[in-house]
Scaffold this active site. Structure first.
Site, PDB file in Angstrom:
ATOM      1  N   ARG A   1      16.752  -4.116  -5.386  1.00 15.49           N
ATOM      2  CA  ARG A   1      16.265  -5.213  -4.530  1.00 15.49           C
ATOM      3  C   ARG A   1      14.824  -5.569  -4.888  1.00 15.49           C
ATOM      4  NH1 ARG A   1      17.669  -2.556   1.300  1.00 15.49           N
ATOM      5  NH2 ARG A   1      19.913  -2.318   0.978  1.00 15.49           N
TER       6      ARG A   1
ATOM      7  N   ALA B   1       9.846   2.195  -5.823  1.00 14.66           N
ATOM      8  CA  ALA B   1      10.898   3.204  -6.070  1.00 14.66           C
ATOM      9  C   ALA B   1      10.353   4.591  -5.745  1.00 14.66           C
ATOM     10  CB  ALA B   1      11.371   3.147  -7.521  1.00 14.66           C
ATOM     11  N   GLY B   2       9.158   4.871  -6.256  1.00 17.35           N
ATOM     12  CA  GLY B   2       8.542   6.175  -5.999  1.00 17.35           C
ATOM     13  C   GLY B   2       8.271   6.387  -4.514  1.00 17.35           C
ATOM     14  N   ASP B   3       7.787   5.336  -3.836  1.00 15.65           N
ATOM     15  CA  ASP B   3       7.497   5.445  -2.396  1.00 15.65           C
ATOM     16  C   ASP B   3       8.779   5.705  -1.599  1.00 15.65           C
ATOM     17  OD1 ASP B   3       4.816   4.941  -2.895  1.00 15.65           O
ATOM     18  OD2 ASP B   3       5.018   2.775  -2.593  1.00 15.65           O
TER      19      ASP B   3
ATOM     20  N   GLY C   1       0.875  -1.179   0.000  1.00 14.05           N
ATOM     21  CA  GLY C   1       0.000   0.000   0.000  1.00 14.05           C
ATOM     22  C   GLY C   1       0.908   1.224   0.000  1.00 14.05           C
TER      23      GLY C   1
ATOM     24  N   SER D   1      12.208  -3.955   0.008  1.00 13.71           N
ATOM     25  CA  SER D   1      13.311  -3.316  -0.743  1.00 13.71           C
ATOM     26  C   SER D   1      13.684  -1.934  -0.215  1.00 13.71           C
ATOM     27  CB  SER D   1      12.937  -3.201  -2.220  1.00 13.71           C
ATOM     28  OG  SER D   1      12.010  -2.150  -2.432  1.00 13.71           O
TER      29      SER D   1
ATOM     30  N   ALA E   1       1.419   2.989   3.507  1.00 12.76           N
ATOM     31  CA  ALA E   1       2.280   2.227   4.419  1.00 12.76           C
ATOM     32  C   ALA E   1       3.712   2.196   3.915  1.00 12.76           C
ATOM     33  CB  ALA E   1       1.738   0.805   4.587  1.00 12.76           C
TER      34      ALA E   1
ATOM     35  N   GLU F   1      -4.945   6.678  -2.488  1.00 14.51           N
ATOM     36  CA  GLU F   1      -5.525   5.333  -2.334  1.00 14.51           C
ATOM     37  C   GLU F   1      -6.674   5.300  -1.319  1.00 14.51           C
ATOM     38  OE1 GLU F   1      -2.016   2.137  -3.488  1.00 14.51           O
ATOM     39  OE2 GLU F   1      -2.317   2.621  -1.386  1.00 14.51           O
TER      40      GLU F   1
ATOM     41  N   GLY G   1      11.745   7.825 -13.367  1.00 17.56           N
ATOM     42  CA  GLY G   1      12.360   6.492 -13.371  1.00 17.56           C
ATOM     43  C   GLY G   1      13.876   6.589 -13.466  1.00 17.56           C
TER      44      GLY G   1
HETATM   45  P1  ADP Z   1       7.220   5.249  -9.535  1.00 15.75           P
HETATM   46  O1  ADP Z   1       7.750   4.048  -8.833  1.00 15.75           O
HETATM   47  O2  ADP Z   1       6.274   6.037  -8.693  1.00 15.75           O
HETATM   48  O3  ADP Z   1       6.724   5.024 -10.940  1.00 15.75           O
HETATM   49  P2  ADP Z   1       9.703   6.258 -10.710  1.00 15.75           P
HETATM   50  O4  ADP Z   1       9.749   5.038 -11.564  1.00 15.75           O
HETATM   51  O5  ADP Z   1       9.678   7.575 -11.420  1.00 15.75           O
HETATM   52  O6  ADP Z   1       8.491   6.241  -9.684  1.00 15.75           O
HETATM   53  O7  ADP Z   1      10.980   6.193  -9.729  1.00 15.75           O
HETATM   54  C1  ADP Z   1      11.133   7.057  -8.638  1.00 15.75           C
HETATM   55  C2  ADP Z   1      12.608   7.364  -8.453  1.00 15.75           C
HETATM   56  O8  ADP Z   1      13.315   6.155  -8.224  1.00 15.75           O
HETATM   57  C3  ADP Z   1      13.279   7.999  -9.655  1.00 15.75           C
HETATM   58  O9  ADP Z   1      13.096   9.409  -9.672  1.00 15.75           O
HETATM   59  C4  ADP Z   1      14.737   7.592  -9.424  1.00 15.75           C
HETATM   60  O10 ADP Z   1      15.349   8.417  -8.467  1.00 15.75           O
HETATM   61  C5  ADP Z   1      14.605   6.202  -8.822  1.00 15.75           C
HETATM   62  N1  ADP Z   1      14.673   5.170  -9.885  1.00 15.75           N
HETATM   63  C6  ADP Z   1      13.643   4.525 -10.482  1.00 15.75           C
HETATM   64  N2  ADP Z   1      14.083   3.659 -11.415  1.00 15.75           N
HETATM   65  C7  ADP Z   1      15.437   3.757 -11.401  1.00 15.75           C
HETATM   66  C8  ADP Z   1      16.507   3.113 -12.134  1.00 15.75           C
HETATM   67  N3  ADP Z   1      16.262   2.193 -13.067  1.00 15.75           N
HETATM   68  N4  ADP Z   1      17.779   3.486 -11.823  1.00 15.75           N
HETATM   69  C9  ADP Z   1      18.054   4.412 -10.886  1.00 15.75           C
HETATM   70  N5  ADP Z   1      17.097   5.045 -10.174  1.00 15.75           N
HETATM   71  C10 ADP Z   1      15.819   4.725 -10.421  1.00 15.75           C
END
Ligand code: ADP
Length: 304
Positions: free
Chosen positions: A289, A254-256, A37, A295, A40, A141, A226
């Site tokens: 991870r 990653a975003g969280d 979530g 992760s 969380a 959410e 990303g």
């Molecule tokens: P979400 O998970 O919300 O779609 P993103 O994919 O934009 O968000 O990723 C959030 C952040 O995580 C990015 O701004 C970057 O700092 C990091 N990140 C995501 N993917 C990668 C990657 N392949 N390599 C390095 N950092 C990454």
């Protein structure tokens, strides 16, 4: 203190050789239950990444089922204050049923369950907690009327409001005007700006989205891109921050992690640029991870 208002789910992850057809029964492989979530996850990221002196609390709803018990204990194990995490009688906890095929492709069905019960009354009951906080963090959410109510209260109390507008949807401009930091990914930013999806693949498109969101009342925008990093359009100026180079294994959360790291750094008075750099280091560790909460790195790992 950082307060996170948002959703809590149990992720039910089942590995399958391929996606089943309608009416078909398949034999699956490994099954895991993983706390998740966005609310969380962001609370856990804040807790693991903030200084020892910063407390983290959640305002949320769980069901009165076994998942609710497990999800509450997961929050507590990360030191998160769950005083305002309510258990809703006769309702199931939020779940995400996730099938992952042999190619790593996933199909997800979300059932909001108790997350849909988070009401303005729950927010009002936590007014004292919010008044003690520095930063209030929200996502999308939980029901929008509750989010609106919470953002208005946090804004009226003079708090820094951070909104991660995920899952993607359009939002009224009066709500965005009460948010200090709006942190969408590319898809969410395009949706909020009313642009076609995947249109943020060049600088001109990003500039167009930022202009629209700015006109809609968003002063500080962090668009996560990303592997391409973060585009920050702040009241102090616009800068592109490159991502940390890593081999991505699983970009879940990653975003969280980015949001948790950014908020944790802001809470200890670091500059926006420092907070973004710290958050990107944390997010890069998380993509190397597997899993969501599994992760999210700890502060000492990011510092190392
Ligand atoms: P979400 O998970 O919300 O779609 P993103 O994919 O934009 O968000 O990723 C959030 C952040 O995580 C990015 O701004 C970057 O700092 C990091 N990140 C995501 N993917 C990668 C990657 N392949 N390599 C390095 N950092 C990454």
């Amino acid at each position: 203190m950082i307060v996170i208002i948002g959703g809590i789910n149990m992720d039910l992850v089942l590995h399958v050789p391929r996606m089943p057809h309608p009416g078909e029964t398949l034999s699956g492989g490994q099954f895991q239950t993983i706390p998740g979530g966005k609310g969380a996850n962001q609370a856990v990221a804040c807790a693991r990444l903030s200084a020892d002196t910063v407390k983290v609390a959640m305002i949320a709803c769980l069901g009165d089922d076994v998942f609710g018990v497990a999800l509450r204990s997961a929050l507590r194990s990360d030191g998160i204050d769950d005083t305002h995490v309510s258990t809703i009688k006769g309702v199931a906890s939020g779940v995400a049923s996730i099938l992952v095929d042999a190619n790593g492709q996933n199909s997800i069905v979300l059932a909001a369950g108790a997350n849909d019960a988070l009401s303005p009354a729950h927010i009002d009951a936590a007014r004292t907690l919010m008044a003690q906080s520095q930063i209030v963090v929200l996502q999308l959410e939980t029901p929008l009327p509750t989010i609106r109510h919470a953002i208005k209260l946090a804004h009226d109390l003079g708090k820094v409001v951070v909104l991660n507008p995920a899952p993607a949807q359009t939002l009224p401009t009066d709500l965005l005007a009460q948010v200090q930091y709006l942190i969408p990914n590319e898809i969410e930013a395009a949706m909020l700006a009313g642009l076609p999806e995947a249109s943020l693949d060049n600088d001109a498109a990003i500039d167009a989205a930022i202009a629209k969101l700015r006109a809609g009342g968003s002063d500080n925008l962090l668009i996560t891109l990303g592997a391409k990093g973060v585009y920050a359009a702040l009241s102090s100026g616009s800068v592109h921050f490159a991502a940390q180079p890593v081999t991505a294994i699983d970009t879940t959360a990653a975003g969280d992690t980015f949001i948790g790291g950014f908020v944790a750094a802001l809470a200890e008075g670091r500059s926006e640029a420092d907070a973004i750099a710290f958050a990107q280091r944390a997010a890069a560790l998380s993509v190397a991870r597997i899993g969501a909460q599994t992760s999210i790195p700890y502060r000492h790992e990011v510092e190392a």
